[in-house]
Every structure is written in structure tokens, then in C-alpha cells.
Design a protein around this motif. Sequence first.
Motif, PDB file in Angstrom:
ATOM      1  N   TYR A  88     -69.519  -6.110 -25.374  1.00  0.00           N
ATOM      2  CA  TYR A  88     -69.490  -5.327 -24.139  1.00  0.00           C
ATOM      3  C   TYR A  88     -69.060  -6.163 -22.940  1.00  0.00           C
ATOM      4  CZ  TYR A  88     -71.557  -1.194 -26.277  1.00  0.00           C
ATOM      5  OH  TYR A  88     -71.773  -0.084 -27.040  1.00  0.00           O
ATOM      6  N   ILE A  89     -69.471  -7.436 -22.907  1.00  0.00           N
ATOM      7  CA  ILE A  89     -68.989  -8.299 -21.836  1.00  0.00           C
ATOM      8  C   ILE A  89     -67.462  -8.359 -21.872  1.00  0.00           C
ATOM      9  CG2 ILE A  89     -68.856 -10.697 -21.051  1.00  0.00           C
ATOM     10  CD1 ILE A  89     -71.770 -11.019 -21.820  1.00  0.00           C
ATOM     11  N   LEU A 121     -62.442  -4.324 -18.758  1.00  0.00           N
ATOM     12  CA  LEU A 121     -61.077  -4.493 -19.252  1.00  0.00           C
ATOM     13  C   LEU A 121     -60.032  -3.949 -18.278  1.00  0.00           C
ATOM     14  CD1 LEU A 121     -59.562  -5.652 -21.642  1.00  0.00           C
ATOM     15  CD2 LEU A 121     -59.682  -3.407 -22.756  1.00  0.00           C
ATOM     16  N   LEU A 122     -60.325  -2.807 -17.652  1.00  0.00           N
ATOM     17  CA  LEU A 122     -59.362  -2.243 -16.697  1.00  0.00           C
ATOM     18  C   LEU A 122     -59.158  -3.196 -15.521  1.00  0.00           C
ATOM     19  CD1 LEU A 122     -57.550   0.083 -15.777  1.00  0.00           C
ATOM     20  CD2 LEU A 122     -59.546   1.104 -14.668  1.00  0.00           C
ATOM     21  N   TYR A 123     -60.239  -3.775 -15.027  1.00  0.00           N
ATOM     22  CA  TYR A 123     -60.114  -4.709 -13.905  1.00  0.00           C
ATOM     23  C   TYR A 123     -59.480  -6.028 -14.346  1.00  0.00           C
ATOM     24  CZ  TYR A 123     -63.361  -1.429 -11.672  1.00  0.00           C
ATOM     25  OH  TYR A 123     -63.964  -0.308 -11.168  1.00  0.00           O
ATOM     26  N   TYR A 124     -59.726  -6.431 -15.597  1.00  0.00           N
ATOM     27  CA  TYR A 124     -59.081  -7.633 -16.136  1.00  0.00           C
ATOM     28  C   TYR A 124     -57.564  -7.450 -16.146  1.00  0.00           C
ATOM     29  CZ  TYR A 124     -57.588 -11.033 -19.723  1.00  0.00           C
ATOM     30  OH  TYR A 124     -56.952 -12.029 -20.420  1.00  0.00           O
ATOM     31  N   VAL A 125     -57.128  -6.262 -16.552  1.00  0.00           N
ATOM     32  CA  VAL A 125     -55.693  -5.988 -16.633  1.00  0.00           C
ATOM     33  C   VAL A 125     -55.062  -5.906 -15.238  1.00  0.00           C
ATOM     34  CG1 VAL A 125     -54.006  -4.214 -17.271  1.00  0.00           C
ATOM     35  CG2 VAL A 125     -55.773  -4.896 -18.892  1.00  0.00           C
ATOM     36  N   VAL A 182     -50.378   1.376 -13.362  1.00  0.00           N
ATOM     37  CA  VAL A 182     -49.981   0.959 -14.708  1.00  0.00           C
ATOM     38  C   VAL A 182     -51.184   0.533 -15.540  1.00  0.00           C
ATOM     39  CG1 VAL A 182     -48.608  -0.768 -15.978  1.00  0.00           C
ATOM     40  CG2 VAL A 182     -47.698   0.293 -13.901  1.00  0.00           C
ATOM     41  N   GLY A 183     -52.249   0.077 -14.891  1.00  0.00           N
ATOM     42  CA  GLY A 183     -53.404  -0.478 -15.586  1.00  0.00           C
ATOM     43  C   GLY A 183     -53.976   0.394 -16.697  1.00  0.00           C
ATOM     44  N   PRO A 184     -54.263   1.699 -16.444  1.00  0.00           N
ATOM     45  CA  PRO A 184     -54.810   2.533 -17.518  1.00  0.00           C
ATOM     46  C   PRO A 184     -53.899   2.628 -18.736  1.00  0.00           C
ATOM     47  CG  PRO A 184     -55.157   3.580 -15.391  1.00  0.00           C
ATOM     48  CD  PRO A 184     -54.278   2.393 -15.140  1.00  0.00           C
ATOM     49  N   ASP A 185     -52.580   2.647 -18.519  1.00  0.00           N
ATOM     50  CA  ASP A 185     -51.646   2.690 -19.650  1.00  0.00           C
ATOM     51  C   ASP A 185     -51.718   1.405 -20.466  1.00  0.00           C
ATOM     52  OD1 ASP A 185     -50.775   5.197 -18.861  1.00  0.00           O
ATOM     53  OD2 ASP A 185     -49.180   4.375 -17.603  1.00  0.00           O
ATOM     54  N   LYS A 186     -51.856   0.275 -19.797  1.00  0.00           N
ATOM     55  CA  LYS A 186     -51.974  -0.999 -20.497  1.00  0.00           C
ATOM     56  C   LYS A 186     -53.272  -1.068 -21.294  1.00  0.00           C
ATOM     57  CE  LYS A 186     -48.137  -2.841 -19.032  1.00  0.00           C
ATOM     58  NZ  LYS A 186     -47.023  -3.169 -19.963  1.00  0.00           N
ATOM     59  N   VAL A 187     -54.350  -0.544 -20.719  1.00  0.00           N
ATOM     60  CA  VAL A 187     -55.627  -0.500 -21.442  1.00  0.00           C
ATOM     61  C   VAL A 187     -55.502   0.393 -22.668  1.00  0.00           C
ATOM     62  CG1 VAL A 187     -58.046   0.235 -21.309  1.00  0.00           C
ATOM     63  CG2 VAL A 187     -57.024  -1.026 -19.417  1.00  0.00           C
TER      64      VAL A 187
END
Length: 435
Positions: free
Chosen positions: A251-252, A257-261, A271-276
Motif C-alpha cells: 500500500y505504501i 501512485l498518481l502523485y508519484y506519476v 495525463v497522469g490518470p492515463d499513465k496510472v
Amino acid sequence: MTSLPAPGLRSALAEPTVNPPWRWVVALSLVNLAVMTGWFGPIQVLLAEQARELSPEHKEQVLGWVLGVGAFVSTVCNPLFGAFSDRTTLRMGRRLPWVLVGAAGGSLSLLVLSSAGSVPVMMLGWCGVQAFLNAMYAAVTASVPDQVPEARRGLVGGLLAIAQTLGVVGGVGIAAVTGSIAAGYLVTIVVLVVLTLPYALFSRDLALPEDYRPEPFQLGRFVRSFWISPRRYPDFAWAWITRFLVNTGNYIGTMYLLYYVTDGLGFSEDVGPDKVFVLTVVYAVSMVVTTAFGGAWSDRTGRRKIFVIWSGVVAGTATLILAIPQTYPAAVVAAAVLGCGYGIYTAVDFALITQVLPGAEERAKDLGVINIANALPQVFAPILAGVILGLVRSSGGTVATQGEEWSMGYGAVYGFAFLVSILGSMFVTRIRSVR
């Protein structure tokens, strides 16, 4: 509504000896897919986008609080509804009523989320989703030791893990392609209801025997029943600890993940949600390819621990890949590695856990206690990740740029996740009653 009879099952409290028909396995897989769609579309994308829309300056904190409080609700409700399920004496069975209640309440809670205009309403809606979907999940999880012989649980666990993964993909896909937060929640409701219907028709659920009734309800005794003594059941305790640690690492690695991208790798918020979504698909494909095979192989060999240990190590290695290169191609590789490792871990560890349960009378409650090890990391993981990110960013001073702060922060977050996952995998060796 009553479920179909369950030929070959002697009693709701007996150890199953006859393999269930594939029609039932498919229905069980679909309802698991439904629950995971309802959970992970919001967790991976919708809640993050909603937090950014409602509080753009404090999106990480809002997301952390909403996920954390919701996970606390999950931690309480899974064993609680499991215990209610064990005590249910309706003719349609112990599990089916709670699946139906959960689907109805979960749909209503997702509807609240779809129109949430403030952080408190968003939190209220998500807590409702966690409560009701955990009622469903507690019931369907207990159906496996109720109706599947031990020698078949690795395969069935693998198929359920695949269904759960497809649910994650479906949830993220819905969130990514529907075009709005509200539409994402509404489509998720439709999927939840439609995929629950086959289980409602083919649950094969058994009522408790007429000559067996739970002890009269007493609040004190009911609360005490959730404590399962590690001294009396040490293997159950070690199974709980190992699952807690491995899930904390997982979970960490995934909740931000969205903010990491976007913030870490530099992709735009559009674009972020598509990359996730791409990462989620890669994860799902690798998991589907390996999971059922790993579960079936474990069944054939009769061994569980070796599969759980090494798959946990492989899954932990994926977070290390995220920590060091911090490029999108490396993230794609990490998603594939995580799918291979965590898929086998999920399938075989589930089979292992069903073999260390204290007894048949309270399977759903005991599995609910185990599922605390799934839910509680959702409380700690965003808090730990947020603290680590905050410490790194505050210590950067004027030396590091904002991009460098994000890079160092996520390196620390994913490095910590790796260490936690490896520690959890090693503790599996302490389980003695399962090979």
C-alpha cells in the motif's frame, strides 16, 4: 431469495470434501471483481482527483485522511460483519444476506460520493463504501473454506486473485475513461450491481444446521471473541503479522501512485490518470499470467510457505525499482514485477491462511480478523508515506529544487516499502502447521 442447494456439502460447519462446480467459482470470482472495482477505482484515481478538486493546496493531506479514516472503518467492519455472518440463521444461508446488504449499501454510498461537494461528505461517502463492501467481502471470503476443499484452495485463491486484479483494472479504467468524477462513481455502481447478481443466484450457501444455534448474544463475550490468542494459535498470529507487513509495503507503494506519476515523474495532471491506468494494466497482465499457475502448482506440491516467501520478496523488489531509477519505463517494469510477485502471494497466502483458522464455527469472523491485516495498512501506509515525504521536503531547504525534493521523497518512501515487504516475507518461516 434463496440460494440453490449445494449437493455434496453435508453441513455449513463441516469441512468440505467435494469440489464446487465451475459455475459457482465463476460467480464467486465475479462478485470479488465487483468488490475490487468498487474499492480501487476510488482508491487509485477518483478519490485523488476529488481531493485535488476540493482542496488543491492540501490534496495529499486530504487524501491521506480520507483513505486513513476509511481504512479504519474497514478494519472494524470486516471482522464485525464476518461475525454477524457466522451468527446468521436465515434459511437462505449465512453469507448471501450480507452480500446483498453490502451491494445495496455500497451502491448508495458511491452515489453519495458522486455528488460530494465538501471533504466531510467525501469522507462520509467513502466510509460507507468501506463499511458495506467489507460486509460483502467478509461473506464471500468465508465462502471459500465453507465450500472448497483444502487441496483446491490454491487454484481457487488464484482465480479470485485474478478477478480481484481485473477489478482493480476495471475500477481504474472506469475512473480514467468516464471523463468526470461523478460519472466514474455512477458507472462503478452499475458494475457492482450487475456483477453481484450471478452470486445471488448461484451462491450454494448453506444455512446453519437446525440443531445448532449460536450462543445467546452478549456484548462482552462478542467483543472478546475477536481476540485470538497468539499463544494458543501461534500460526494464525504469524500469518496475520506476515500479511500485515507485506500489505503495508504494497500500500505504501501504490496509494500515492498518481502523485508519484505527476509530481515525481513530471507528467501533467491531465495525463497522469492515463499513465496510472497503463501501469495498472501491465500489473494486471503479469498477475493474470502467473497467479492461477502459482496457486495450482502450490496445490499439486502441497507446499505453501516457499511460494509465499519468494513471491513476497519479488513483490517487494518492485518497490525498490520504483525507488531508484524513478523513470516511467522503470515504473512499467516495476508494475510487471509487482504483478508476478503479489499475484502469487495473494493466491497462495490465502490458501495458507484458510489452513490455520481456529475452527469452522467462526470462519468469517476469523478471516475478518486476518483481513484487518489487509485494512490496517491502509491506515498506516498513507500516514507513513506522507510523513516521509514531508520530512524529506522540509529538510531540503534551499539546496534542493522542488523536483529533487519529490525524487528524494519517493526514493525514501519506496525504499521503506521494500524493507517492510522483505521483513513480512521472512516471518512466514515461523508458521509450523503448514508446509
